[in-house]
Design a protein around this motif. Structure first.
Motif, PDB file in Angstrom:
ATOM      1  N   MET A   1       0.842  -1.192   0.000  1.00 54.49           N
ATOM      2  CA  MET A   1       0.000   0.000   0.000  1.00 54.49           C
ATOM      3  C   MET A   1       0.879   1.244   0.000  1.00 54.49           C
ATOM      4  N   SER A   2       0.345   2.337  -0.484  1.00 53.60           N
ATOM      5  CA  SER A   2       1.158   3.538  -0.628  1.00 53.60           C
ATOM      6  C   SER A   2       0.386   4.749  -0.151  1.00 53.60           C
ATOM      7  N   GLY A   3       1.079   5.890  -0.174  1.00 54.12           N
ATOM      8  CA  GLY A   3       0.443   7.139   0.219  1.00 54.12           C
ATOM      9  C   GLY A   3      -0.031   7.082   1.643  1.00 54.12           C
ATOM     10  N   ARG A   4      -1.294   7.416   1.859  1.00 51.80           N
ATOM     11  CA  ARG A   4      -1.862   7.423   3.204  1.00 51.80           C
ATOM     12  C   ARG A   4      -2.663   6.166   3.506  1.00 51.80           C
ATOM     13  N   LEU A   5      -2.519   5.160   2.639  1.00 56.16           N
ATOM     14  CA  LEU A   5      -3.144   3.860   2.887  1.00 56.16           C
ATOM     15  C   LEU A   5      -2.083   2.935   3.461  1.00 56.16           C
ATOM     16  N   HIS A   6      -2.359   2.370   4.634  1.00 56.67           N
ATOM     17  CA  HIS A   6      -1.385   1.553   5.340  1.00 56.67           C
ATOM     18  C   HIS A   6      -1.971   0.179   5.629  1.00 56.67           C
ATOM     19  N   LEU A   7      -1.096  -0.825   5.684  1.00 56.50           N
ATOM     20  CA  LEU A   7      -1.519  -2.166   6.050  1.00 56.50           C
ATOM     21  C   LEU A   7      -1.680  -2.226   7.558  1.00 56.50           C
ATOM     22  N   ALA A   8      -2.869  -2.586   8.028  1.00 62.39           N
ATOM     23  CA  ALA A   8      -3.125  -2.672   9.462  1.00 62.39           C
ATOM     24  C   ALA A   8      -2.339  -3.823  10.074  1.00 62.39           C
ATOM     25  N   LEU A 267     -10.242   2.752   9.997  1.00 64.73           N
ATOM     26  CA  LEU A 267      -9.896   1.347  10.128  1.00 64.73           C
ATOM     27  C   LEU A 267     -10.859   0.526   9.270  1.00 64.73           C
ATOM     28  N   HIS A 268     -10.309  -0.322   8.405  1.00 63.74           N
ATOM     29  CA  HIS A 268     -11.137  -1.016   7.418  1.00 63.74           C
ATOM     30  C   HIS A 268     -10.582  -2.416   7.178  1.00 63.74           C
ATOM     31  N   ALA A 269     -11.464  -3.374   6.977  1.00 64.62           N
ATOM     32  CA  ALA A 269     -11.075  -4.724   6.570  1.00 64.62           C
ATOM     33  C   ALA A 269     -11.449  -4.924   5.108  1.00 64.62           C
ATOM     34  N   ASP A 270     -10.492  -5.383   4.318  1.00 64.73           N
ATOM     35  CA  ASP A 270     -10.754  -5.521   2.889  1.00 64.73           C
ATOM     36  C   ASP A 270     -11.709  -6.667   2.582  1.00 64.73           C
ATOM     37  N   ASP A 271     -11.943  -7.544   3.572  1.00 65.86           N
ATOM     38  CA  ASP A 271     -12.897  -8.641   3.354  1.00 65.86           C
ATOM     39  C   ASP A 271     -14.236  -8.368   4.043  1.00 65.86           C
ATOM     40  N   ASP A 272     -14.511  -7.129   4.393  1.00 68.37           N
ATOM     41  CA  ASP A 272     -15.761  -6.765   5.061  1.00 68.37           C
ATOM     42  C   ASP A 272     -16.948  -7.196   4.205  1.00 68.37           C
ATOM     43  N   PRO A 273     -17.809  -8.091   4.714  1.00 67.15           N
ATOM     44  CA  PRO A 273     -18.926  -8.583   3.897  1.00 67.15           C
ATOM     45  C   PRO A 273     -20.033  -7.559   3.678  1.00 67.15           C
ATOM     46  N   PHE A 274     -19.937  -6.408   4.327  1.00 63.80           N
ATOM     47  CA  PHE A 274     -20.905  -5.344   4.104  1.00 63.80           C
ATOM     48  C   PHE A 274     -20.492  -4.456   2.937  1.00 63.80           C
ATOM     49  N   MET A 275     -19.312  -4.669   2.388  1.00 64.73           N
ATOM     50  CA  MET A 275     -18.751  -3.729   1.420  1.00 64.73           C
ATOM     51  C   MET A 275     -18.079  -4.446   0.264  1.00 64.73           C
ATOM     52  N   PRO A 276     -17.923  -3.759  -0.867  1.00 63.73           N
ATOM     53  CA  PRO A 276     -17.199  -4.367  -1.986  1.00 63.73           C
ATOM     54  C   PRO A 276     -15.716  -4.427  -1.683  1.00 63.73           C
ATOM     55  N   ARG A 291      -5.329   9.061   8.034  1.00 61.36           N
ATOM     56  CA  ARG A 291      -4.567   7.818   7.959  1.00 61.36           C
ATOM     57  C   ARG A 291      -5.565   6.675   7.806  1.00 61.36           C
ATOM     58  N   VAL A 292      -5.428   5.898   6.744  1.00 63.01           N
ATOM     59  CA  VAL A 292      -6.292   4.740   6.496  1.00 63.01           C
ATOM     60  C   VAL A 292      -5.483   3.482   6.754  1.00 63.01           C
ATOM     61  N   GLU A 293      -5.980   2.615   7.630  1.00 63.16           N
ATOM     62  CA  GLU A 293      -5.344   1.331   7.896  1.00 63.16           C
ATOM     63  C   GLU A 293      -6.277   0.226   7.423  1.00 63.16           C
ATOM     64  N   ILE A 294      -5.795  -0.564   6.482  1.00 62.45           N
ATOM     65  CA  ILE A 294      -6.608  -1.613   5.868  1.00 62.45           C
ATOM     66  C   ILE A 294      -6.034  -2.977   6.230  1.00 62.45           C
ATOM     67  N   ALA A 295      -6.865  -3.829   6.828  1.00 63.21           N
ATOM     68  CA  ALA A 295      -6.477  -5.199   7.144  1.00 63.21           C
ATOM     69  C   ALA A 295      -6.982  -6.128   6.048  1.00 63.21           C
TER      70      ALA A 295
END
Length: 346
Positions: A1-8, A267-276, A291-295
């Motif tokens: 991930m780059s910029g302001r997107l970070h791996l949680a 804070l976000h999960a990339d496998d969130d079943p509520f979202m694409p 700051r966005v942290e994506i798991a």
């Protein structure tokens, strides 16, 4: 991930990475016993919101204040609410949850409900808290629907429009149309049906009492089989939108990410079943204050890890660390842009 997107830093326990397992686990684990004092906050339009103050509260009037906004049909009883309020209390903060209209113990008075873009009540509450606790550092957090609402509010008010030092958005459905479509697919329909059952039960009671100006009878209400259909028939007309598509377009906070000036953690999960999947790929690049942290895993507001010999909430640990950082001078300096401390003695 780059910029302001970070791996949680979240890592699921072996065998418990499935997104539905992560989503449902918090409901199966013990919840902290949090006591509350209930306050009804009167609103300018004659309605009210119900506040749940976790207690015992700090004795100091300048103790930092943690304000939480729940998700769709959530409440003080929601697993994440108990966890986050207990975490803040343990750190010496003054925790309070605002129930959206009709989500507390009492039905709201006016012929309306709440929705994902409904920022006015939160804005009124934050102003009220600024007068009640003028010297307290304040941080707001939102979960799911409450997270989208909070991001939208922060964007609307700019860097100086809120007495907040920072905001935390957890599992925010920043593209409401895409999220409504995701909830209507596969196993995610289980969550959709659960939410619809709660929403329709409230509306049915108020329709029977003649309290809502909607051309709905019992049969048509029962036939609404998706959140999109519900929003088209109920949410939109009750709150001045021209159908569900108009509501989703005007209430989604995602297009505003580049405009945020207040320090904000997403804070976000990339496998969130509520979202694409890849939600943030379709949204504008976040501003320097975000700051966005994506798991990779975590489900919808799940984030259950193995720690200290048992299943524990990574989410409460991550939020707790952020509160500690923002309450310290070192944490303020470390934020990507700046942390606006709003205490009068700063």
């Amino acid at each position: 991930m780059s910029g302001r997107l970070h791996l949680a830093t979240f890592r699921p326990p072996p065998g418990l990475a499935n997104r539905h397992v992560q989503t449902l686990l918090p409901r199966l684990l013990p919840r902290p016993g949090v006591k509350r004092d209930v306050e009804l906050l009167e609103l300018p339009d004659g309605d009210f919101v119900e506040l749940a103050w976790a207690h015992p509260a700090p004795a100091r009037e300048d103790a930092p204040l943690f304000l939480l906004f729940h998700g769709l049909e959530g409440s003080f009883a929601s697993p994440y609410a108990r966890l986050l309020l207990a975490t803040a209390a343990r750190l010496g903060w003054r925790p309070v949850l605002m129930h959206f209209r009709g989500c507390g113990d009492k039905p709201n008075r006016l012929p309306r409900a709440y929705h994902s873009g409904d920022t006015a009540d939160a804005y009124w509450l934050i102003g009220h808290l600024a007068h009640r606790y003028p010297r307290a550092l304040k941080v707001a957090a939102g979960v799911s629907l409450g997270a989208n609402m909070l991001v939208k509010l922060v964007a609307e008010q700019g860097g100086d429009g809120l007495d907040l030092a920072g905001a935390i958005a957890i599992g925010a459905p920043l593209d409401l149309a895409a999220c409504a479509d995701s909830l209507h697919q596969g196993f995610s329909r289980l969550y959709e049906r659960h939410l619809l059952a709660s929403l329709k039960a409230k509306v049915a009671r108020r329709l029977r009492a003649g309290e809502l100006p909607l051309p709905l009878d019992r049969r048509r209400l029962a036939g609404l089989d998706s959140l999109r259909a519900y929003d088209d028939a109920v949410t939109a007309p009750l709150h001045g939108f021209d159908g569900a598509a108009d509501y989703y377009r005007r209430a989604s906070a995602g297009p505003l990410l580049g405009e945020l000036e207040l320090p904000t953690l997403l804070l976000h999960a990339d496998d969130d079943p509520f979202m694409p999947a890849g939600l943030f790929e379709r949204l504008p690049h976040p501003s320097a204050s975000v700051r966005v942290e994506i798991a990779r895993h975590g489900g919808h507001v799940g984030f259950i890890e193995w720690r200290d010999g048992g299943l524990r909430s990574w989410l409460s640990r991550r939020v707790g660390r952020q509160l500690e950082d923002w309450a310290s001078p070192a944490g303020q300096e470390a934020w990507p842009d700046r942390l606006r401390v709003t205490r009068s003695d700063s």
